[in-house]
Every structure is written in structure tokens, then in C-alpha cells.
Design a protein around this motif. Structure first.
Motif, mmCIF file in Angstrom:
data_model
loop_
_atom_site.group_PDB
_atom_site.id
_atom_site.type_symbol
_atom_site.label_atom_id
_atom_site.label_comp_id
_atom_site.label_asym_id
_atom_site.label_seq_id
_atom_site.Cartn_x
_atom_site.Cartn_y
_atom_site.Cartn_z
ATOM 1 N N TYR A 44 0.825 -1.295 -0.093
ATOM 2 C CA TYR A 44 -0.036 0.175 -0.078
ATOM 3 C C TYR A 44 0.876 1.252 -0.006
ATOM 4 C CZ TYR A 44 -3.277 3.685 1.578
ATOM 5 O OH TYR A 44 -4.136 4.850 1.618
ATOM 6 N N ASN A 45 1.584 1.482 1.002
ATOM 7 C CA ASN A 45 2.471 2.589 1.186
ATOM 8 C C ASN A 45 3.849 2.325 1.458
ATOM 9 O OD1 ASN A 45 2.277 1.737 3.686
ATOM 10 N ND2 ASN A 45 1.291 3.649 4.341
ATOM 11 N N GLU A 46 4.249 1.177 1.276
ATOM 12 C CA GLU A 46 5.865 0.790 1.569
ATOM 13 C C GLU A 46 6.517 1.509 0.395
ATOM 14 O OE1 GLU A 46 3.060 -2.075 3.513
ATOM 15 O OE2 GLU A 46 3.366 -1.313 1.602
ATOM 16 N N PRO A 47 7.863 1.882 0.696
ATOM 17 C CA PRO A 47 8.645 2.476 -0.510
ATOM 18 C C PRO A 47 9.147 1.205 -1.318
ATOM 19 C CG PRO A 47 9.786 2.235 1.519
ATOM 20 C CD PRO A 47 8.279 1.927 1.937
ATOM 21 N N LEU A 48 9.627 1.680 -2.436
ATOM 22 C CA LEU A 48 9.956 0.581 -3.542
ATOM 23 C C LEU A 48 11.309 -0.121 -3.377
ATOM 24 C CD1 LEU A 48 9.590 -0.667 -6.242
ATOM 25 C CD2 LEU A 48 10.714 1.470 -7.296
ATOM 26 N N ARG A 49 12.082 0.549 -2.415
ATOM 27 C CA ARG A 49 13.301 0.019 -2.039
ATOM 28 C C ARG A 49 13.292 -1.458 -1.113
ATOM 29 N NH1 ARG A 49 14.111 1.426 3.219
ATOM 30 N NH2 ARG A 49 13.096 3.420 3.756
ATOM 31 N N VAL A 50 11.866 -1.235 -0.412
ATOM 32 C CA VAL A 50 11.656 -2.474 0.482
ATOM 33 C C VAL A 50 10.856 -3.582 -0.313
ATOM 34 C CG1 VAL A 50 9.970 -2.890 2.311
ATOM 35 C CG2 VAL A 50 11.349 -0.929 2.300
ATOM 36 N N VAL A 51 10.145 -3.117 -1.382
ATOM 37 C CA VAL A 51 9.477 -4.166 -2.104
ATOM 38 C C VAL A 51 10.108 -4.795 -3.067
ATOM 39 C CG1 VAL A 51 7.332 -4.458 -3.556
ATOM 40 C CG2 VAL A 51 7.368 -2.754 -1.815
ATOM 41 N N LYS A 52 11.350 -4.141 -3.577
ATOM 42 C CA LYS A 52 12.194 -4.686 -4.690
ATOM 43 C C LYS A 52 12.718 -6.027 -4.043
ATOM 44 C CE LYS A 52 14.035 -0.515 -6.918
ATOM 45 N NZ LYS A 52 15.434 0.485 -7.251
ATOM 46 N N ALA A 53 13.428 -6.226 -3.063
ATOM 47 C CA ALA A 53 13.985 -7.413 -2.582
ATOM 48 C C ALA A 53 12.997 -8.628 -2.305
ATOM 49 C CB ALA A 53 14.793 -7.051 -1.238
ATOM 50 N N THR A 54 11.903 -8.320 -2.147
ATOM 51 C CA THR A 54 10.571 -9.240 -2.074
ATOM 52 C C THR A 54 10.443 -9.562 -3.303
ATOM 53 O OG1 THR A 54 9.624 -8.266 -0.190
ATOM 54 C CG2 THR A 54 8.565 -10.146 -1.087
ATOM 55 N N LEU A 55 10.120 -8.885 -4.292
ATOM 56 C CA LEU A 55 9.913 -8.995 -5.731
ATOM 57 C C LEU A 55 10.928 -10.019 -6.536
ATOM 58 C CD1 LEU A 55 8.298 -5.714 -6.971
ATOM 59 C CD2 LEU A 55 6.988 -8.062 -6.892
ATOM 60 N N LEU A 56 12.214 -9.665 -6.326
ATOM 61 C CA LEU A 56 13.381 -10.300 -6.768
ATOM 62 C C LEU A 56 13.401 -11.721 -6.280
ATOM 63 C CD1 LEU A 56 15.871 -7.535 -7.206
ATOM 64 C CD2 LEU A 56 14.759 -8.319 -8.980
ATOM 65 N N HIS A 82 8.775 -9.422 3.206
ATOM 66 C CA HIS A 82 9.156 -10.580 3.527
ATOM 67 C C HIS A 82 9.994 -11.142 2.285
ATOM 68 C CE1 HIS A 82 9.159 -14.903 4.816
ATOM 69 N NE2 HIS A 82 8.806 -14.871 3.848
ATOM 70 N N ILE A 83 11.116 -11.743 2.483
ATOM 71 C CA ILE A 83 12.074 -12.227 1.368
ATOM 72 C C ILE A 83 12.043 -13.945 1.718
ATOM 73 C CG2 ILE A 83 14.509 -12.418 0.443
ATOM 74 C CD1 ILE A 83 14.933 -9.697 1.554
ATOM 75 N N PRO A 84 11.447 -14.647 0.513
ATOM 76 C CA PRO A 84 11.366 -15.994 0.624
ATOM 77 C C PRO A 84 12.620 -16.866 0.212
ATOM 78 C CG PRO A 84 10.132 -15.280 -1.210
ATOM 79 C CD PRO A 84 10.555 -13.940 -0.459
ATOM 80 N N THR A 85 12.724 -17.965 0.763
ATOM 81 C CA THR A 85 14.008 -18.416 0.396
ATOM 82 C C THR A 85 13.766 -19.287 -1.209
ATOM 83 O OG1 THR A 85 13.008 -20.644 1.213
ATOM 84 C CG2 THR A 85 14.744 -19.126 2.480
ATOM 85 N N ARG A 86 14.800 -19.529 -1.994
ATOM 86 C CA ARG A 86 14.525 -20.156 -3.250
ATOM 87 C C ARG A 86 13.803 -21.378 -3.208
ATOM 88 N NH1 ARG A 86 19.601 -20.406 -6.763
ATOM 89 N NH2 ARG A 86 18.092 -20.905 -8.395
#
Length: 344
Positions: A237-249, A318-322
Motif C-alpha cells: 500500500y504505502n511501503e517504499p519501492l526499496r523495500v518491495v524490490k527485494a521481495t519481488l526479486l 518478506h524475502i522468501p527462500t529459493r
């Protein structure tokens, strides 16, 4: 409760099932370890276990008549004190019903006595030196137990933590609120409510983690064609892109057949930079016109626009494992009635 406590002491021990003769068979640690204070404590606990709870199995070695008589008496005492609380069979005799009732009563009595002892210890006044001594005892016990295998050490540490935190809450309620000064009492109560909330969260967390199930990973079919398709939802919703980037990748890097994995960013903030970034890395972008029902509404809206057989939901930080999907999806294929899986 006593049955559970004594069983936990030996849940990872092979001493009662190993081959041996004489006294060393029942207490093998005596010939393997130098007798320290801890060994003597274990000796006493193990003796109580053998007396009250242990039942030789058909595979156990032959027990001498005197020891068999000793153990049988302990078994009869155990049957009277610690009989399981299962519902009695209507076909059982009157004596069986009476034995079940006595076993249930003894368990309830022990629970009441243990609770009374716990409350007494919580409310017992202590001077500063006594408090310091108790702290040293708890600290030493925690150091001694922290590397021991099994759940017994975890349960003891949970008990020490609950005892300490609950004693603190009791002190806060009875000693620190100045009821005669309204302003002090108001601010003191506000802080106390916050601490009570933290205490409740602590207790609920311990209930959730005190006895993990230790489920094994269910294997997937060797043929990846039989693996189901999975849609990964990442609501924001309002989280910055730098936070969401790691989760997406990290989500895009999960080890799963590429044609059966889709990653969706569910953006209730409707931000163009998020959409452009998703297009650049190969993730899907979903935004809705209205933000009704907050996160739940965001997820429900995505359900109408995707078609994967299964859905995995990650918080945007949240950064999931491979191997996340390979460690979890096998349970769904193993049990067709399984509908949801929540990981720690």
C-alpha cells in the motif's frame, strides 16, 4: 502433567532401551560420566521415572524378580495416579469406571496444587539480594539447558520466562500504581495496559511455539510436469519501492518451473514507478480502482484476475527462500484435503 514432565526428560535418551546388566543398565550415565551435581539430579529424576511410569516392553531384557516386583508396584501406583483421561468405555466394569474417575481426579488435584504453588511463588515478597540470587539461579539453569536436545529445555526456559514476566506484572499492578494521585494513576494505567498487551502476546507466542510438530518435508514428483501452477501475491500500500524490490526479486528467483510460476504485485497505492519496475523485471502488476476492505479486499480482487492452482502470499517486506515452494507444495499433493498452509 507429571507424566509429561518426566517423559520429556528422557524423550531423547536411549538409556532405558539399551542393552546392559544390573544397575548400570537402568542408569548407564553412571559409567559414562563423572558424577557431578547435575548427574545426581538426573539420577533422582530417573529413579522416580522408573518407579512411577516405566513399563517394560516385550523386547526388554528379562528383569530379576526383585526388580520386577519393585517396578510392578510402581506401575500400579502409576495406574492409580496417572491414568489417561480418555472417556470410559460403556462396556467396562464398574471398577474400570472407578479407576478412570480416580485417575482423572488425581490429574486435576495435581494441576490445582501446581497452580497454587506457582501463584504462591509469584506473590512471595523478596528482598533485593533474594531477587538477585533467583536471577543467578535462573541464569545458570538457562545456560545449562540451552544446548540440550529435545523440547524439555525449551519448556523449562519458557517456564522461567513466564514466571519472571508474570511476577513483574504482579509487581507493577500491586506496587507501582499511585491510586491516590489521579494523574499518576491515569498515565501509569496506560503504560500498564501496554505492558499487559505485550505480556499476552508473549504468552500466546509461547503457546504457539512450545511444542513444534516437526513435520517432515513431503517430496514432490520427480516429473516437474506434475507440479501445479502457483501464483505469488505480494500486497502493498504505502511501503517504499526499496523495500518491495527485494521481495519481488526473491519471489521471481524461487525454484519452480517458469511456466508454472507467476508473481503479482498487488498495489493499493497505484504508483506508476511500481508498475514500471514490475514490467522491467518480469513481474505482474495489479491495481484496483477503490481500496475497499484494505488488504483483504486487495487479495480478493487479485483472486478474480489470476488463475493459478495454488496461491502463495508474502508480505511486501518478506524475502522468501529459493526452495520455499519445494518445501511446502508437496504437502498439498500428499493430502488432497489440505487447503491452507502457514509457515513460521
Amino acid at each position: 502433567m507429571l507424566r509429561l514432565y518426566l517423559s520429556l526428560v528422557f524423550i531423547n535418551s536411549e538409556s532405558l532401551h539399551s542393552h546392559g546388566k544390573g544397575f548400570s543398565y537402568w542408569f548407564p550415565q553412571l559409567k559414562r560420566y563423572r558424577m557431578t551435581l547435575g548427574n545426581w539430579v538426573r539420577l533422582i529424576i530417573q529413579a522416580l521415572y522408573l518407579l512411577l511410569l516405566y513399563r517394560p516392553t516385550p523386547e526388554s531384557p528379562v528383569v530379576k524378580p526383585t526388580r520386577r516386583k519393585f517396578l510392578s508396584r510402581g506401575q500400579r501406583l502409576s495406574d492409580w495416579l496417572f491414568r489417561p483421561n480418555a472417556a470410559p468405555n460403556p462396556n467396562d466394569s464398574q471398577s474400570d469406571h472407578k479407576s478412570h474417575w480416580l485417575g482423572s481426579l488425581s490429574n486435576q488435584l495435581f494441576t490445582v496444587l501446581a497452580s497454587a504453588a506457582f501463584i504462591f511463588a509469584l506473590t512471595l515478597p523478596m528482598s533485593a539480594p533474594q531477587q538477585g540470587l533467583l536471577l543467578l539461579i535462573f541464569w545458570a539453569l538457562a545456560l545449562w539447558l540451552r544446548k540440550r536436545p529435545g523440547n524439555f529445555a525449551t519448556l523449562v526456559l519458557i517456564f522461567l520466562s513466564l514466571f519472571t514476566s508474570t511476577r513483574y506484572i504482579y509487581w507493577r499492578v500491586t506496587e507501582t500504581i499511585r491510586w491516590d494521585v489521579p494523574l499518576d494513576a491515569t498515565f501509569g494505567l496506560l503504560l500498564l495496559v501496554a505492558e499487559l498487551y505485550a505480556w499476552v502476546i508473549l504468552v500466546l507466542g509461547y503457546i504457539q511455539t512450545a511444542w513444534p510438530l516437526q513435520r517432515k518435508i513431503a517430496t514432490l514428483p520427480s516429473n516437474t510436469e506434475k507440479w501445479p501452477s502457483v501464483d505469488i501475491y505480494i500486497p502493498t500500500y504505502n511501503e517504499p519501492l526499496r523495500v518491495v524490490k527485494a521481495t519481488l526479486l526473491a519471489a521471481l528467483d524461487i525454484e519452480w518451473p517458469r511456466d508454472k510460476l507467476n508473481v503479482y504485485l498487488l498495489d493499493d497505492g497505484k504508483r506508476s514507478e511500481f508498475k514500471n519496475y514490475c514490467e522491467a523485471i518480469g513481474a505482474h502488476y495489479i491495481a484496483r480502482e477503490a481500496n475497499a476492505h484494505a488488504k483483504a479486499g486487495n487479495l480478493n480482487n487479485a483472486l478474480e484476475e489470476t488463475s493459478g492452482e495454488f496461491i502463495a502470499i508474502f508480505d511486501c517486506d518478506h524475502i522468501p527462500t529459493r526452495g520455499f515452494l519445494q518445501m511446502t507444495m508437496g504437502l498439498f499433493l500428499k493430502n488432497s484435503r489440505l487447503a491452507m498452509l502457514q509457515t513460521p
